[in-house]
Design an enzyme around this catalytic site. Structure first.
Site, PDB file in Angstrom:
ATOM      1  N   ARG A  90       0.868  -1.171   0.000  1.00  0.00           N
ATOM      2  CA  ARG A  90       0.000   0.000   0.000  1.00  0.00           C
ATOM      3  C   ARG A  90       0.908   1.226   0.000  1.00  0.00           C
ATOM      4  NH1 ARG A  90      -1.969  -3.535   4.042  1.00  0.00           N
ATOM      5  NH2 ARG A  90      -4.076  -4.350   3.620  1.00  0.00           N
ATOM      6  N   LYS A 140      -1.786  -2.652   8.049  1.00  0.00           N
ATOM      7  CA  LYS A 140      -2.914  -2.227   8.867  1.00  0.00           C
ATOM      8  C   LYS A 140      -2.918  -2.957  10.205  1.00  0.00           C
ATOM      9  CE  LYS A 140      -6.033  -0.928   5.081  1.00  0.00           C
ATOM     10  NZ  LYS A 140      -7.347  -1.177   4.438  1.00  0.00           N
ATOM     11  N   HIS A 195      -2.785   2.947  -5.909  1.00  0.00           N
ATOM     12  CA  HIS A 195      -3.350   1.727  -5.328  1.00  0.00           C
ATOM     13  C   HIS A 195      -3.645   0.684  -6.399  1.00  0.00           C
ATOM     14  CE1 HIS A 195      -4.820  -0.345  -1.812  1.00  0.00           C
ATOM     15  NE2 HIS A 195      -5.925  -0.686  -2.455  1.00  0.00           N
ATOM     16  N   ARG A 245      -0.974  -1.914  -6.812  1.00  0.00           N
ATOM     17  CA  ARG A 245      -1.052  -3.040  -5.872  1.00  0.00           C
ATOM     18  C   ARG A 245      -2.068  -4.069  -6.363  1.00  0.00           C
ATOM     19  NH1 ARG A 245      -1.137  -4.710  -0.235  1.00  0.00           N
ATOM     20  NH2 ARG A 245      -3.264  -5.065   0.517  1.00  0.00           N
ATOM     21  N   HIS A 266      -3.775  -9.121   3.953  1.00  0.00           N
ATOM     22  CA  HIS A 266      -5.216  -9.099   4.179  1.00  0.00           C
ATOM     23  C   HIS A 266      -5.545  -9.873   5.452  1.00  0.00           C
ATOM     24  CE1 HIS A 266      -6.309  -8.332  -0.329  1.00  0.00           C
ATOM     25  NE2 HIS A 266      -6.049  -7.218   0.329  1.00  0.00           N
ATOM     26  N   TYR A 293      -9.838 -10.903  -6.215  1.00  0.00           N
ATOM     27  CA  TYR A 293      -8.950 -10.960  -7.375  1.00  0.00           C
ATOM     28  C   TYR A 293      -9.256 -12.136  -8.285  1.00  0.00           C
ATOM     29  CZ  TYR A 293      -6.463  -7.316  -4.957  1.00  0.00           C
ATOM     30  OH  TYR A 293      -6.157  -6.136  -4.336  1.00  0.00           O
TER      31      TYR A 293
END
Length: 297
Positions: A150, A173, A241, A244, A267, A276
């Site tokens: 990211r 994150k 983004h 990515r 994730h 995806y």
């Protein structure tokens, strides 16, 4: 002499405009190709004054010639940008004939093709005002596409990652740390930026710096990408983004399994990664429809 024109243009870019070595080399090559083409096209030696009478028809003929050599849309758009700069320099600021770059088909969100990613990164770097800034922008964009980071993760990297190894520790994150492999091209880009950065690279400090030495702003990266995609005629969905997303989709298309991809992307749940599979299926369906116009949805 014909060779003096591209050389003079390159000197101007490197000395007066302080463009990166990459930009100087690429733009000089374009100038040399254009001068050689016009010499054959007009049947005369091309002087600086002669460039003042270049017409839009002449430039369209040049681009048609380049396209016959296999030049892609995005590469043609970059060539147009270099030509504009060359003719402006030759005319001492006088703009040449209007010339629009090729249109790139726009549609629903799709992965950015590898050649488009490289053209985007190269164009961003070419617009940089200093060689170290060009190296910085090139390294940031390669981290997004080549390592799936990211933008916030890339800009949070600190000098303690050096010396680089085969993998990179990334904090994502919820402060979750993951390991991502470093491709040789990404590693080389980071090392080159570190060598050129005038503020140095030290443990505990952000690697990527703005022109005054503070942390690089994500907004600045996004602005540079917006400008580059306009130059190349790419969709407005071509964002940092999106690089990515392209990293993930291209890996999936090459046989990566969802669990591995989930780990690489950081994730929290597999459901975030499963999107995806739909993107890749939609991309393959587009390829099928383009190859078989009579195919039904």
């Amino acid at each position: 002499m014909i060779s003096d024109l591209p050389t003079g243009f390159a000197r101007h870019l490197g000395t007066d405009r302080r463009r990166s070595e990459h930009t100087v080399r690429a733009y000089r090559a374009t100038a040399a190709r254009l001068v050689a083409f016009l010499g054959q096209h007009w049947g005369e030696e091309i002087s600086r004054a002669a460039l003042g009478r270049v017409s839009a028809a002449d430039l369209r003929a040049y681009l048609a010639h380049r396209r016959s050599e296999g030049l892609s849309n995005v590469s043609a758009a970059r060539e147009v940008s270099a030509i504009r700069g060359f003719l402006s320099w030759a005319g001492e600021g006088t703009s040449g004939p209007p010339l629009k770059g090729p249109r790139v088909k726009k549609g629903v969100p799709r992965p950015i093709a590898p050649d488009e990613v490289l053209a985007l990164a190269e164009t961003v770097a070419e617009e940089a005002s200093e060689p170290w800034i060009a190296a910085r922008d090139w390294a940031v964009l390669l981290l997004l596409y080549g390592a799936g980071l990211r933008i916030g993760e890339a800009l949070m990297l600190e000098g303690g990652i050096f010396p680089l190894g085969e993998t990179l520790s990334v904090t994502g994150k919820r402060s979750k740390t993951r390991m991502v492999p470093l491709l040789p091209q990404v590693r080389e880009a980071l090392e080159r930026y570190a060598d050129l950065c005038p503020f140095g690279v030290s443990s505990g400090s952000p690697i990527f710096r703005g022109v005054k030495g503070g942390p690089l702003s994500p907004a600045l990266v996004r602005r540079s990408v917006r400008h580059a995609r306009a130059v190349l005629g790419l969709s407005d969905r071509t964002t940092p983004h999106a690089l990515r997303h392209s990293f993930a989709t291209h890996l999936l298309g090459r046989g990566a399994d969802l669990r591995s991809l989930q780990e690489l992307l950081g994730h929290a749940s597999l459901s975030s990664t499963q999107i995806y599979t739909r993107v890749d299926a939609a991309h393959l369906l587009d390829v099928y429809r383009n190859a078989h116009p009579r195919a039904e949805g």
